[in-house]
Write an enzyme that holds these catalytic residues in place. Structure first.
Site, PDB file in Angstrom:
ATOM      1  N   CYS A 122       0.809  -1.237   0.000  1.00  0.00           N
ATOM      2  CA  CYS A 122       0.000   0.000   0.000  1.00  0.00           C
ATOM      3  C   CYS A 122       0.836   1.279   0.000  1.00  0.00           C
ATOM      4  CB  CYS A 122      -0.997   0.000   1.156  1.00  0.00           C
ATOM      5  SG  CYS A 122      -0.310  -0.431   2.752  1.00  0.00           S
ATOM      6  N   LYS A 195      -6.087  -9.374  10.787  1.00  0.00           N
ATOM      7  CA  LYS A 195      -5.996  -7.919  10.680  1.00  0.00           C
ATOM      8  C   LYS A 195      -7.360  -7.402  10.234  1.00  0.00           C
ATOM      9  CE  LYS A 195      -3.610  -4.182   8.322  1.00  0.00           C
ATOM     10  NZ  LYS A 195      -2.553  -3.822   7.371  1.00  0.00           N
ATOM     11  N   ARG A 205      -1.947   6.040   8.454  1.00  0.00           N
ATOM     12  CA  ARG A 205      -2.011   6.362   7.019  1.00  0.00           C
ATOM     13  C   ARG A 205      -1.483   7.763   6.746  1.00  0.00           C
ATOM     14  NH1 ARG A 205      -7.613   3.049   5.717  1.00  0.00           N
ATOM     15  NH2 ARG A 205      -6.768   1.055   6.454  1.00  0.00           N
ATOM     16  N   LYS A 248      -4.546  -7.537  15.063  1.00  0.00           N
ATOM     17  CA  LYS A 248      -4.427  -6.096  14.869  1.00  0.00           C
ATOM     18  C   LYS A 248      -5.785  -5.507  14.538  1.00  0.00           C
ATOM     19  CE  LYS A 248      -2.299  -2.887  11.765  1.00  0.00           C
ATOM     20  NZ  LYS A 248      -1.641  -2.744  10.512  1.00  0.00           N
ATOM     21  N   TYR A 313       3.601   2.088  19.628  1.00  0.00           N
ATOM     22  CA  TYR A 313       4.284   3.373  19.528  1.00  0.00           C
ATOM     23  C   TYR A 313       4.683   3.886  20.906  1.00  0.00           C
ATOM     24  CZ  TYR A 313       2.324   2.765  14.941  1.00  0.00           C
ATOM     25  OH  TYR A 313       2.003   2.221  13.720  1.00  0.00           O
TER      26      TYR A 313
HETATM   27  C1  PBG Z   1      -0.209  -1.652   5.870  1.00  0.00           C
HETATM   28  C2  PBG Z   1      -0.297  -1.470   7.344  1.00  0.00           C
HETATM   29  C3  PBG Z   1      -1.217  -0.671   8.056  1.00  0.00           C
HETATM   30  C4  PBG Z   1      -0.830  -0.742   9.393  1.00  0.00           C
HETATM   31  C5  PBG Z   1       0.261  -1.589   9.465  1.00  0.00           C
HETATM   32  N1  PBG Z   1       0.558  -2.046   8.182  1.00  0.00           N
HETATM   33  C6  PBG Z   1      -2.281   0.225   7.617  1.00  0.00           C
HETATM   34  C7  PBG Z   1      -3.437  -0.208   6.857  1.00  0.00           C
HETATM   35  O1  PBG Z   1      -3.785  -1.388   6.747  1.00  0.00           O
HETATM   36  O2  PBG Z   1      -4.022   0.707   6.306  1.00  0.00           O
HETATM   37  C8  PBG Z   1      -1.523  -0.004  10.515  1.00  0.00           C
HETATM   38  C9  PBG Z   1      -0.672   0.318  11.689  1.00  0.00           C
HETATM   39  C10 PBG Z   1      -1.222   1.346  12.594  1.00  0.00           C
HETATM   40  O3  PBG Z   1      -2.333   1.890  12.432  1.00  0.00           O
HETATM   41  O4  PBG Z   1      -0.496   1.654  13.540  1.00  0.00           O
HETATM   42  N2  PBG Z   1      -0.880  -2.720   5.358  1.00  0.00           N
HETATM   43 ZN    ZN Z   2      -1.082  -2.566   3.092  1.00  0.00          ZN
END
Ligand code: PBG
Ligand code: ZN
Length: 328
Positions: A122, A195, A205, A248, A313
């Site tokens: 992404c 996820k 993002r 997640k 974080y």
């Molecule tokens: C990418 C990814 C994301 C996160 C980790 N890897 C964002 C998404 O799926 O848009 C989110 C991490 C966070 O919000 O701390 N695939």
């Molecule tokens: Zn991604």
């Protein structure tokens, strides 16, 4: 035995009593710190919605890695902000990509710090989706081939652990195959197995500049309403060769962590995501909650649910707090 013989308050009398019967503790060893790397030199750009977190250029990432390692945190996970985005996510698997450079720099200067890499497209795709898009559809099978290429290029740069976060079907098989074929059979896979399509990724993002240009991620990330499906995801990822699995976000999904832990012996990681961090930071800044107390309460609850590892974080702040406690 009931009251008045039993009084559960007896062992809550002082901090020393409580320490003796405490069931869950958070250790610095459990923590993984996410880092955002960007091109250029001497760049340290704070992320608006994530106070205390920065986009760092490769030259500054090594100093940061040193600091993290000195705190006793065992690992970081890297996210890249590429110079150029396109329809095939080229920089994701280019030997000179920003993540590949950061891996080399960290392994050269702080070899004891484990480098985990987030494997996804992404950040590198012009449309911002985690897979190859054709006629408005996110294609699964062409995507997993690119993910395998990305994983191999991270391993070639020196990555210690590969963490795919795309939620395509079959990506663990593809990545395991790719790694093994190139002689990286010793590199573990930490799969983002469950996820969810969550509103809590908003600040990330901004940080990774990876918002999808159109639509959303609900055709590949999981529906927040589903728990049994998460167990199927985990089961398949284990069969495909995942060494560790991840849930997640974390705090709204503690039931999922708990269920996975009950069913399997595999190490479980939980990603306490950007939105979880932002909520605590925002309320803390407004003086509405005690930020560091809530931080430790949330981390403890994630461990209590069954997580072995926490991507957060807060890792540096928590490590500083935990070190202070050890010395007392
Ligand atoms: C990418 C990814 C994301 C996160 C980790 N890897 C964002 C998404 O799926 O848009 C989110 C991490 C966070 O919000 O701390 N695939
Ligand atoms: Zn991604």
């Amino acid at each position: 035995m009931a009251f008045p013989k039993t009084r559960l308050r007896r062992m809550r009398a002082t901090e020393t009593h409580r320490r003796m019967v405490r069931e869950t503790t958070v250790a610095i060893d459990d923590l993984i710190y996410p880092l955002f790397v960007t091109h250029g030199r001497n760049i340290r750009r704070e992320i608006n919605s994530m106070p205390g977190c920065f986009q760092l250029s490769v030259d500054l990432v090594t100093a940061e890695a040193k600091e993290i390692s000195v705190l006793g945190i065992p690992a970081v996970i890297l996210f890249g902000i590429p110079a150029h985005k396109d329809e095939t996510g080229t920089e994701a698997y280019s030997a000179n990509g920003v993540v590949q450079q950061a891996i080399k720099a960290i392994k050269d200067s702080v070899p004891e710090l484990l480098v985990i890499t987030d494997v996804c497209l992404c950040e590198y795709m012009s449309h911002g989706h985690c897979g190859v898009v054709r006629e408005g559809r996110i294609l699964n099978d062409p995507t997993i081939e690119l993910l395998a290429r990305e994983a191999v290029s991270h391993a070639k740069a020196g990555a210690d652990i590969i963490a795919p976060s795309d939620m395509m079907d079959g990506r663990v098989t593809a990545i395991r195959g790719g790694l093994d074929k190139e002689g990286f059979e010793h590199i573990p896979i930490l799969s983002y197995a469950a996820k969810y399509a969550s509103g809590l990724y908003g600040p990330f993002r901004d940080a990774a500049e990876s918002t999808p240009q159109s639509g959303d991620r609900r055709s590949y990330q999981m529906d927040p309403a589903n728990a049994r499906e998460a167990l199927r995801e985990v089961s398949l990822d284990i069969e495909e060769g995942a060494d560790m699995v991840m849930v997640k976000p974390a705090i709204s999904y503690l039931d999922i962590i708990c269920k996975i832990k009950e069913r399997w012996d595999i190490p479980v990681a939980a990603y306490s995501v950007s939105g979880e961090y932002a909520m605590v930071k925002a309320a803390g800044r407004l003086g509405w909650i005690d930020e560091s107390r809530v931080m430790m309460e949330l981390l403890t609850s994630i461990k209590r649910a069954g997580a072995d590892l926490i991507l957060t974080y807060f890792a540096k702040e928590a490590a500083i707090l935990l070190r202070g406690k050890e010395k007392r």
